[in-house]
Design a protein around this motif. Structure first.
Motif, PDB file in Angstrom:
ATOM      1  N   LEU A 146     -15.583 -63.689  18.037  1.00  0.00           N
ATOM      2  CA  LEU A 146     -14.700 -64.460  18.895  1.00  0.00           C
ATOM      3  C   LEU A 146     -14.839 -64.001  20.341  1.00  0.00           C
ATOM      4  CD1 LEU A 146     -11.702 -64.290  16.419  1.00  0.00           C
ATOM      5  CD2 LEU A 146     -13.202 -66.238  16.761  1.00  0.00           C
ATOM      6  N   VAL A 291     -11.208 -71.803  19.656  1.00  0.00           N
ATOM      7  CA  VAL A 291     -11.606 -72.015  18.266  1.00  0.00           C
ATOM      8  C   VAL A 291     -10.474 -72.592  17.429  1.00  0.00           C
ATOM      9  CG1 VAL A 291     -11.035 -69.769  17.236  1.00  0.00           C
ATOM     10  CG2 VAL A 291     -13.032 -71.017  16.436  1.00  0.00           C
ATOM     11  N   GLY A 292      -9.236 -72.355  17.830  1.00  0.00           N
ATOM     12  CA  GLY A 292      -8.113 -72.794  17.003  1.00  0.00           C
ATOM     13  C   GLY A 292      -7.833 -71.781  15.912  1.00  0.00           C
ATOM     14  N   GLU A 293      -7.481 -72.283  14.721  1.00  0.00           N
ATOM     15  CA  GLU A 293      -7.039 -71.408  13.634  1.00  0.00           C
ATOM     16  C   GLU A 293      -8.193 -70.933  12.777  1.00  0.00           C
ATOM     17  OE1 GLU A 293      -3.209 -72.817  11.736  1.00  0.00           O
ATOM     18  OE2 GLU A 293      -4.083 -74.738  12.303  1.00  0.00           O
ATOM     19  N   THR A 294      -8.293 -69.619  12.579  1.00  0.00           N
ATOM     20  CA  THR A 294      -9.238 -69.085  11.613  1.00  0.00           C
ATOM     21  C   THR A 294      -8.512 -68.080  10.743  1.00  0.00           C
ATOM     22  OG1 THR A 294      -9.921 -67.291  13.069  1.00  0.00           O
ATOM     23  CG2 THR A 294     -11.205 -69.289  13.194  1.00  0.00           C
ATOM     24  N   MET A 295      -9.074 -67.832   9.559  1.00  0.00           N
ATOM     25  CA  MET A 295      -8.461 -66.826   8.694  1.00  0.00           C
ATOM     26  C   MET A 295      -9.546 -66.072   7.945  1.00  0.00           C
ATOM     27  SD  MET A 295      -5.442 -67.153   5.832  1.00  0.00           S
ATOM     28  CE  MET A 295      -6.463 -67.511   4.405  1.00  0.00           C
ATOM     29  N   PHE A 296      -9.336 -64.787   7.778  1.00  0.00           N
ATOM     30  CA  PHE A 296     -10.256 -63.919   7.048  1.00  0.00           C
ATOM     31  C   PHE A 296      -9.494 -63.338   5.870  1.00  0.00           C
ATOM     32  CE2 PHE A 296     -11.284 -64.183  11.468  1.00  0.00           C
ATOM     33  CZ  PHE A 296     -12.662 -64.337  11.503  1.00  0.00           C
TER      34      PHE A 296
ATOM     35  N   GLY B 135     -16.495 -72.858  13.713  1.00  0.00           N
ATOM     36  CA  GLY B 135     -15.460 -71.913  14.124  1.00  0.00           C
ATOM     37  C   GLY B 135     -15.395 -70.645  13.308  1.00  0.00           C
ATOM     38  N   TYR B 281     -10.606 -78.751   7.723  1.00  0.00           N
ATOM     39  CA  TYR B 281     -10.964 -77.329   7.770  1.00  0.00           C
ATOM     40  C   TYR B 281     -12.117 -76.995   6.823  1.00  0.00           C
ATOM     41  CZ  TYR B 281      -7.463 -75.974  11.034  1.00  0.00           C
ATOM     42  OH  TYR B 281      -6.756 -75.835  12.192  1.00  0.00           O
ATOM     43  N   TYR B 297     -12.154 -68.679   6.800  1.00  0.00           N
ATOM     44  CA  TYR B 297     -11.538 -69.997   6.953  1.00  0.00           C
ATOM     45  C   TYR B 297     -11.472 -70.381   8.423  1.00  0.00           C
ATOM     46  CZ  TYR B 297      -7.334 -73.072   7.178  1.00  0.00           C
ATOM     47  OH  TYR B 297      -6.450 -74.084   7.424  1.00  0.00           O
ATOM     48  N   GLY B 298     -11.718 -71.616   8.750  1.00  0.00           N
ATOM     49  CA  GLY B 298     -11.590 -72.040  10.143  1.00  0.00           C
ATOM     50  C   GLY B 298     -12.043 -73.464  10.340  1.00  0.00           C
ATOM     51  N   PRO B 299     -12.014 -73.925  11.596  1.00  0.00           N
ATOM     52  CA  PRO B 299     -12.485 -75.272  11.872  1.00  0.00           C
ATOM     53  C   PRO B 299     -14.000 -75.310  11.699  1.00  0.00           C
ATOM     54  CG  PRO B 299     -11.981 -74.145  13.915  1.00  0.00           C
ATOM     55  CD  PRO B 299     -11.583 -73.220  12.814  1.00  0.00           C
TER      56      PRO B 299
END
Lengths: 432, 432
Positions: A146, A291-296, B135, B281, B297-299
């Motif tokens: 990022l 980028v908006g929303e991301t999740m790991f 993303g 997503y 997880y992300g765009p």
């Protein structure tokens, strides 16, 4: 090609995992870094102890100098835990120009910036991916992936023990104490679970993540934290009824130049990606402006996931050694830290009250909130079994923490308010 | 410190995003790489065209040579799309010792290994994080973060258009055609949606991911793919009833030395982390032997997320330039590719049949499956409105694709089987 020699501090479950991975993956490691990697010495407390991993006894030592003063050892992997003594060892190692990989979040949260400075001065790498959410490459993602974005919010489920407890409480309607006992029997919670259940472990990880994500020097002291020991089944059930799931959430927010970092049990919309992270799993949600929303998502602990992260860092260090670029990997903080005060911390709040069921009570509560400019998003009122008492649950719209705390103080003074049963932060509106 | 000059091929939505990020994040970029980064030339088709981003007209050119032959330009960012002409440009750029960042999955899926070889020969970086799931820093995570592990399975929701369509069909009980039309109106689907809805786009991304994750040269031709155009509301509803959610899934499996890579609509347990990845997503689930289950997880698309990934790669390239280590970042494939045949591909299967409702029909179906050693995990039988017909839905236990296809052939020949309505792979058992 000459092998790279590694010194290992500690041979507990993570250390054993590291030894096993280095042995079993020699081919893959060799392919990536172009030379063999071997563990040359291992610092232990007791060389005679029975161990789950087979190690040549001549590798074991109780004397740190056997590692620190061996010029052949170029990388030190620290998986022994502890803070002050360990800090001494690592500073000595760095001064001897040894690169470091550590899985020690307690150490990094307290002495991280000092150690990074010493590493920098000595042209050494200090990598610590395994210190936060073992199985998730979150630190590398924050720094590299990022790199071109501005991260404005991170929310993390970064403690597996508490997530396991809250998941069981929520899914099976059980009380905190009984789930904790079960978790201890299953090995998901320590005999002394304080640092997990009181939020300290998560706070340490959030300090490390916030420092990297916001490029500021955030210390453990900057993180307000609260644990899950007072969360009740009722809170979880009322939350559910209103569409929320409770998680012990690390929250780090950047507004303009000011940050807030905290850990507390909080309610998330059940549709939020973090809400379905269950049991001992960890996840970190990152919001970047572009980028908006991301999740790991991944395992937060466990000897193999943590050992994997350690060996990944080791690969990074060895690659840098072969390129001759150690000491340049993590950048120094770019911004001065400025913490928000309570008037600048904004969120929604969930509040559960027991009140005497008299005429006009609800209207008095409403006008108290209104006098602080706080309005309601959701309201639930129900009679209680105890006669003449009612349960009121509200979720507010966004309000400053200061206004909300003032309201709580005033509520407690009202005669018709029997009890403020519980109060939680509500997170996870769209885009936040 | 002298600025690094970048040449940009293409100024569509992603290109404009790249220009904006480089302008708006000069401070942050400067802090990370130690020197300014400036866009020196931009290749476009029409210099007169109105654009959403303000660009000095003198930067625009229709002549590729203005970039390729400018020795000051050290990095070329390719966001123009296309395959054959673009390949020519990039090969020329690499031969002129220019590092490359590309967001072009079509190109990388078809000519990736050639381009990487040319990059390697010329000591140049070729970075392509943005080509898969814009993303999400998934490629970097596969290469670095999981460097010490053995990845044995990847499952990806890597196409936003189809995930949007399946989410709407599932949540609102709508038919494919009407949701596609809506998606086109909202801009989530192209006027010609073929490469998305027929699975080609996802197949390209899976080829790229499988190559990196398994360290093998996997080409687009190695990926079997099937789209979502024949998925019906009934399939989604029956799936739901049995506890499954339908996703267009990219699946890459490594068993021993053999791989399978495919893209197809598949059913996942609704509790699986991928099952709650909704709307446009993307997410990639990675199973590593040591680390266990992780998910990113992300765009998946959008100009800003993709542009962010491009600029992150740019930062990586420029850091390498300043360290003088370009061309060493992605490792060459370690293993020879060996593809599984249909007898070696194993999974559960969901099958929906219409049969004539006669005595003994179900027992005949059961014995047909049994004769191929395939047993059932779940069974649902219901009368249909049409008289004397019944609907049978079964989910098998693990079976080889070959056995299952033989069963399907034989079923179609049975007199009492009126119609094989649909058949889907079922994925996502624990640890797989």
């Amino acid at each position: 090609m000459q092998a790279i020699s590694v010194g290992l501090l500690g041979l507990g479950t993570v250390g054993s995992g590291v030894v096993r991975i280095i042995e079993n993956h020699q081919d893959k490691l060799m392919h990536q870094v172009g030379c063999p990697i071997k563990v040359k010495k291992i610092l232990v407390q007791d060389v005679e102890k029975e161990r789950s991993v087979k190690v040549d006894p001549s590798l074991l030592t109780v004397n740190p100098a056997d590692i620190m003063e061996d010029p052949e050892i170029e990388v030190v992997i620290e998986v022994m835990g502890g803070i002050e003594d360990t800090r001494e060892h690592l500073i000595q190692a760095l001064r001897s120009k040894k690169n470091i990989v550590t899985a020690n979040k307690d150490l990094m949260a307290v002495h991280g910036s000092e150690l990074l400075t010493v590493a920098n001065e000595n042209g050494c790498d200090l990598f610590f991916e395994a210190s936060v959410a073992g199985g998730i490459p979150i630190l590398r993602s924050l720094v590299d992936g990022l790199a071109s974005d501005r991260i404005t919010k991170m929310m993390g489920i970064v403690n597996g023990t508490t997530n396991y407890i809250l998941t069981k409480m929520s899914q099976e309607g059980l009380a905190y104490d009984s789930v904790l006992k079960e978790a201890q029997q299953l090995g998901y919670a320590e005999a002394n679970p304080a640092s997990d259940v009181e939020g300290l472990d998560a706070a340490r990880k959030m300090a490390i993540m916030a420092s990297l994500g916001f490029s500021m020097k955030i210390d453990l002291d900057d993180v307000k934290f609260k644990g899950i020991t007072t969360v009740t089944e009722e809170d979880l059930q009322y939350g559910k009824q209103l569409g929320y799931t409770m998680k012990l959430l690390g929250i780090a927010v950047l507004d303009g130049d000011k940050v807030e970092v905290c850990v507390e049990p909080a309610l998330l919309p059940s549709t939020h990606p973090l809400a379905s992270v269950n049991n001992e799993y960890n996840a970190v949600y990152v919001y970047g402006e572009a980028v908006g929303e991301t999740m790991f998502y991944g395992p937060g602990a466990g000897s193999l996931p943590t050992a994997t992260a350690v060996v990944s860092d080791l690969v990074g260090v060895v690659k840098n050694m072969r390129l001759g670029v150690n000491g340049s990997s993590f950048v120094t903080p770019q911004y001065e830290k400025q913490l928000k005060d309570d008037g600048e911390v904004n969120s929604k709040h969930f509040l559960r009250l027991h009140v005497h069921d008299e005429v006009g009570v609800f209207s008095k509560i409403t006008s108290l909130f209104a006098s602080h400019n706080v309005s309601f998003e959701k309201i639930l009122q129900m009679p209680l079994k105890e006669k003449e008492l009612a349960e009121i649950v509200v979720v507010t719209h966004q309000a400053s923490l200061k206004d909300y705390q003032d309201i709580l103080m005033e509520l407690r003074d009202l005669k018709f308010v029997k009890d403020v049963k519980s109060s939680y932060r509500v997170e996870g509106s769209v885009g936040a």
